[in-house]
Structure formats: structure tokens, C-alpha cells
Design a protein around this motif. Structure first.
Motif, mmCIF file in Angstrom:
data_model
loop_
_atom_site.group_PDB
_atom_site.id
_atom_site.type_symbol
_atom_site.label_atom_id
_atom_site.label_comp_id
_atom_site.label_asym_id
_atom_site.label_seq_id
_atom_site.Cartn_x
_atom_site.Cartn_y
_atom_site.Cartn_z
ATOM 1 N N ALA A 251 0.840 -1.203 0.000
ATOM 2 C CA ALA A 251 0.000 0.000 0.000
ATOM 3 C C ALA A 251 0.870 1.246 0.000
ATOM 4 O O ALA A 251 2.020 1.220 0.445
ATOM 5 C CB ALA A 251 -0.921 0.004 1.217
ATOM 6 N N PHE A 252 0.307 2.347 -0.510
ATOM 7 C CA PHE A 252 1.010 3.630 -0.595
ATOM 8 C C PHE A 252 2.348 3.483 -1.335
ATOM 9 O O PHE A 252 3.373 4.018 -0.898
ATOM 10 C CB PHE A 252 1.214 4.232 0.798
ATOM 11 C CG PHE A 252 -0.067 4.492 1.529
ATOM 12 C CD1 PHE A 252 -0.969 5.442 1.059
ATOM 13 C CD2 PHE A 252 -0.405 3.764 2.657
ATOM 14 C CE1 PHE A 252 -2.168 5.672 1.719
ATOM 15 C CE2 PHE A 252 -1.607 3.994 3.320
ATOM 16 C CZ PHE A 252 -2.488 4.950 2.852
ATOM 17 N N ILE A 253 2.302 2.754 -2.443
ATOM 18 C CA ILE A 253 3.519 2.544 -3.231
ATOM 19 C C ILE A 253 3.631 3.670 -4.255
ATOM 20 O O ILE A 253 2.981 3.661 -5.303
ATOM 21 C CB ILE A 253 3.505 1.163 -3.915
ATOM 22 C CG1 ILE A 253 3.254 0.071 -2.866
ATOM 23 C CG2 ILE A 253 4.818 0.939 -4.644
ATOM 24 C CD1 ILE A 253 4.224 0.086 -1.685
ATOM 25 N N THR A 254 4.475 4.626 -3.935
ATOM 26 C CA THR A 254 4.597 5.839 -4.736
ATOM 27 C C THR A 254 5.122 5.528 -6.128
ATOM 28 O O THR A 254 6.162 4.882 -6.287
ATOM 29 C CB THR A 254 5.527 6.834 -4.038
ATOM 30 O OG1 THR A 254 5.025 7.122 -2.741
ATOM 31 C CG2 THR A 254 5.648 8.120 -4.839
ATOM 32 N N GLY A 255 4.378 5.995 -7.128
ATOM 33 C CA GLY A 255 4.811 5.877 -8.513
ATOM 34 C C GLY A 255 4.641 4.519 -9.144
ATOM 35 O O GLY A 255 5.106 4.297 -10.261
ATOM 36 N N ALA A 256 3.956 3.578 -8.450
ATOM 37 C CA ALA A 256 3.829 2.225 -8.994
ATOM 38 C C ALA A 256 3.117 2.221 -10.342
ATOM 39 O O ALA A 256 3.485 1.473 -11.250
ATOM 40 C CB ALA A 256 3.090 1.326 -8.004
ATOM 41 N N ASP A 257 2.099 3.054 -10.479
ATOM 42 C CA ASP A 257 1.347 3.125 -11.722
ATOM 43 C C ASP A 257 2.193 3.842 -12.778
ATOM 44 O O ASP A 257 2.407 5.042 -12.705
ATOM 45 C CB ASP A 257 0.033 3.870 -11.498
ATOM 46 C CG ASP A 257 -0.899 3.795 -12.692
ATOM 47 O OD1 ASP A 257 -0.568 3.085 -13.658
ATOM 48 O OD2 ASP A 257 -1.958 4.454 -12.662
ATOM 49 N N GLY A 258 2.712 3.089 -13.728
ATOM 50 C CA GLY A 258 3.548 3.662 -14.771
ATOM 51 C C GLY A 258 5.037 3.447 -14.567
ATOM 52 O O GLY A 258 5.830 3.835 -15.433
ATOM 53 N N ALA A 259 5.435 2.848 -13.452
ATOM 54 C CA ALA A 259 6.861 2.606 -13.193
ATOM 55 C C ALA A 259 7.392 1.515 -14.115
ATOM 56 O O ALA A 259 6.671 0.601 -14.514
ATOM 57 C CB ALA A 259 7.080 2.220 -11.741
ATOM 58 N N GLY A 260 8.680 1.602 -14.427
ATOM 59 C CA GLY A 260 9.328 0.582 -15.245
ATOM 60 C C GLY A 260 10.217 -0.350 -14.452
ATOM 61 O O GLY A 260 10.611 -1.409 -14.935
#
Length: 404
Positions: A169-178
């Protein structure tokens, strides 16, 4: 150009990089603050990020804290540069000095094998891929937050691979990370229940984003996602460091990472104070400029005091980290002192500007929101105070045992 409390023996290379970074942020990045390319939550899109990074690359200021030979600036030098990168909320993103990427690059550079550096770090340093650090877990499930020992995500060996299952949870930048660094508790007996870290290419079908909540801050692409991990297969050679040593590696990352947060958001508050000061000197009320009213002038004076004290704390902690010490206590003290000081600064800036201060006419209201979130991220104030109180008790006990 801004001034700060940098040590008088600061290297010439840091001064030159800092000047170039500040010039780029003020002249090139600030105009992007009104760019409409934002997601539903107001965070900058990857399209906007890559456009700014292209310009930073052309200007020679992309990833300025990592030199061409792969070595890092010292922490003191990094402070001089990252403070300036934070003069705009978009600055760290444009320059590739933002969280979580900056901390992830630091960790991978210090712990990663040559194989991992070539496969993952190279893309990150080049600003080609964003990254995410998968450690925090949902509180409602009793997972790890400020207490990493509560980690419920697990990993187990399967031939030449590891299998990871859990929820984050609260994983910063996960959406779109490579690139992802995934932390899990080992089920293998020879790891003694310790944690492991793995480097993974993203997206991966085994890592599914369940929800990206709206949060008070919105400076980071990808938000702060809740993620489920089901049967993630990771090659054994993509483990970061040794099995069972993940909690130790987390400290390698967290001490400098929380200090970097202080650096970047100090830059933001310096800019907010510039805007508030300009407003107070121009705005007339009751027959004179606002700054001539003690209630307003004193707030700006207090801002200057807090800014200088924050700078001193940052450079002091940076100098400790440069000795090779993990600096856990020093970074905790600095995180508390600086985040609380920055909150006071941002709040006063809003107050000085009145109605204008709570609108999006300037970046002051965003700085206020971002700094409020910063008081929680990388450990809330209360957790750091609790950790320091335990240190007081340990030292007291050790001193008394020595006397006995």
C-alpha cells in the motif's frame, strides 16, 4: 540566485552544478507549473515528465547528483544541488532527483551487483524509467508500515527463482513505473525470517494495481497505489544483495532518502517564502505594505529563521552520512526538525497571502499540501521521536552499567 548555509569548503563542482540546476529550474521548469498535462488527481503525466527530462538532458543537468562515471556526489554536495532542484514541485521530477527514484538509485548503486546495475540502474540514471519501492503494506491487514517487522508479504525459493506473494500500500509511482524494488519476508529457514529485496521489470502481470487513492499531495506521477502481488516469479540473480538482509538494506536507503526529502522540500519552501515575501511587499492594507505590519513582517522573519535552521540541520546530517555512518539517529532528528519547520514556513506563507494563498494562483498552496504529507512519509514525526527516546534509554542504561 538563492544563498544557503553550505560549508565554506564546498567543492567547486557542487557549486557549479547547483548554479546550473537552479537556473534550469527557475527558467525552464517553473513555466511548466501551469501546464495542463495532469492526471485526474492533478499529478504530472509521464508525457510531461519526459518532455522536461529531455530539456534537462540537453542542458546537462539530468540526474545531476550522479556523475558520468557512476559515482555519487557526497551527501553535502547532494544537499547543495537537491535543495535547488526543489525550487519547483516539478523540479525533482524534471531533473530525476525525485522520490522514490533518487533513493532507489542510491540503494542500487551501493548494494546492487554489476548485473543489476546494468539491467536496471542504467535506465533509471538515464531518466528513461521511473521506479517504485514496494515495502509498506495495508494497515487494515495488519501489514508493515513504520514497523517493518510486521511485514506479511512473503517469498520462497522455487528452483532458480523466488516466488513472492502479498499486498502493498502507498507505493509511490507504482502506476507507470518501469522498475520495482519488492521487499518480502523470507520463508526459507536459512534466512531466519529476514527480508529479501528483488529487482523486477514493470509492469508484470503478477503485480496488480488495485487502487490509487486521492491524496493531499500530487507532485508525483503514479500516485500512491495499493498493489496485490500474486505468484510473482523473480530470477534468483535479481535479488538485491543477500537473502535475509533486506531490513539492513532498507536502512541503507532510508537514512539518506529521508534527508533528500528534507533537501527537496526546503527548496520548495524557500520558493514559497519568496512568493509570500513579494506579495507582502506589494500588497497594501491600512495605508501601508503588508510587510510593514508587525503581524505579517514577523511571520516572514520567523520564516527566515526556520529556513536557516533547516539548512544547518540538513548539512550537519549530510556531513555525518559522509563519514560512512548510517546516521539513523541523525536522520531521524533532521527529519523531525526540518519537516516541522517546513510546515511552519508553508503555513505562514499561506497566512501572509490570505485568500490568494489558498488558491492555485501560485504554487504556495501546493507546497503547503506537499509538506503536510512529508511530515508522514519516510516515518511520521512521532515514530522518529519514539526511536530517539529509545536511544536515550539505551545510552542511559549503558552509562549506568559502566559505572556499576
Amino acid at each position: 540566485m538563492m544563498t544557503d548555509m553550505a560549508p565554506p569548503n564546498l567543492s567547486q563542482r557542487a557549486r557549479e552544478i547547483g548554479e546550473a540546476v537552479e537556473r534550469f529550474v527557475r527558467e525552464t521548469v517553473v513555466p511548466y507549473e501551469s501546464d495542463p498535462r495532469r492526471d485526474h488527481h492533478g499529478a504530472p503525466t509521464d508525457e510531461l515528465m519526459h518532455e522536461m527530462r529531455g530539456k534537462a538532458r540537453e542542458a546537462g543537468v539530468l540526474t545531476p547528483h550522479i556523475l558520468d562515471d557512476g559515482s555519487h556526489l557526497t551527501q553535502v554536495e547532494t544537499a547543495h544541488v537537491l535543495i535547488r532542484s526543489g525550487l519547483s514541485p516539478l523540479g525533482p521530477l524534471a531533473l530525476n532527483t525525485a522520490a522514490p527514484d533518487e533513493g532507489n538509485m542510491y540503494l542500487l548503486g551501493h548494494v546492487g551487483s554489476d548485473h543489476l546495475k546494468d539491467k536496471f540502474l542504467r535506465r533509471m540514471v538515464a531518466g528513461e524509467a521511473r521506479s517504485a519501492f514496494f515495502m509498506t503494506e495495508p494497515a487494515e491487514d495488519g501489514g508493515a508500515g513504520s514497523d517493518p517487522s510486521m511485514m506479511q508479504t512473503t517469498c520462497r525459493r522455487d528452483g532458480n527463482h523466488w516466488i513472492v506473494d502479498g499486498k502493498k500500500a502507498f507505493i509511490t509511482g507504482a502506476d507507470g513505473a518501469g522498475v520495482g524494488i519488492v521487499m518480502a519476508k523470507s520463508e526459507e529457514p536459512d534466512s531466519a525470517g529476514g527480508a529479501c529485496m528483488f529487482l523486477v521489470d514493470l509492469p508484470d502481470p503478477a503485480i496488480r494495481i488495485e487502487h490509487v487513492p486521492n491524496t493531499i499531495d500530487n507532485s508525483m506521477p503514479g500516485g500512491h497505489a495499493t498493489v496485490s502481488i500474486n505468484g510473482l516469479r523473480v530470477p534468483a540473480d535479481q535479488m538485491l544483495g543477500e537473502a535475509g538482509e533486506g531490513f539492513k538494506y532498507a536502512q541503507v536507503r532510508l537514512s539518506p532518502a529521508r534527508l533528500s526529502h528534507c533537501m527537496r522540500w526546503l527548496g520548495g519552501c524557500i520558493r514559497a517564502n519568496e512568493i509570500a515575501s513579494d506579495y507582502a511587499c506589494r500588497r497594501q492594507a491600512f495605508g501601508k505594505p503588508l510587510v510593514d505590519h508587525e503581524g505579517v513582517g514577523f511571520m516572514l522573519a520567523e520564516n527566515l529563521i526556520d529556513i536557516k535552521q533547516a539548512e544547518l540541520m540538513i548539512y550537519w546530517c549530510a556531513s555525518v552520512l559522509d563519514t560512512g555512518d548510517l546516521g539513523t539517529a541523525e536522520s531521524s532528528m533532521t527529519k523531525v526538525a526540518v519537516s516541522e519547520a517546513l510546515m511552519r514556513i508553508a503555513d505562514r506563507c499561506v497566512q501572509v497571502m490570505g485568500g490568494t494563498g489558498v488558491t492555485d494562483k501560485t504554487i504556495v498552496e501546493q507546497i503547503f499540501r506537499e509538506v503536510r504529507a512529508f511530515r508522514i512519509y519516510d516515518g511520521p514525526t512521532e515514530v522518529h521521536k519514539w526511536s530517539l527516546a529509545k536511544k536515550v534509554k539505551r545510552e542511559w542504561r549503558a552509562a549506568n552499567e559502566a559505572r556499576d
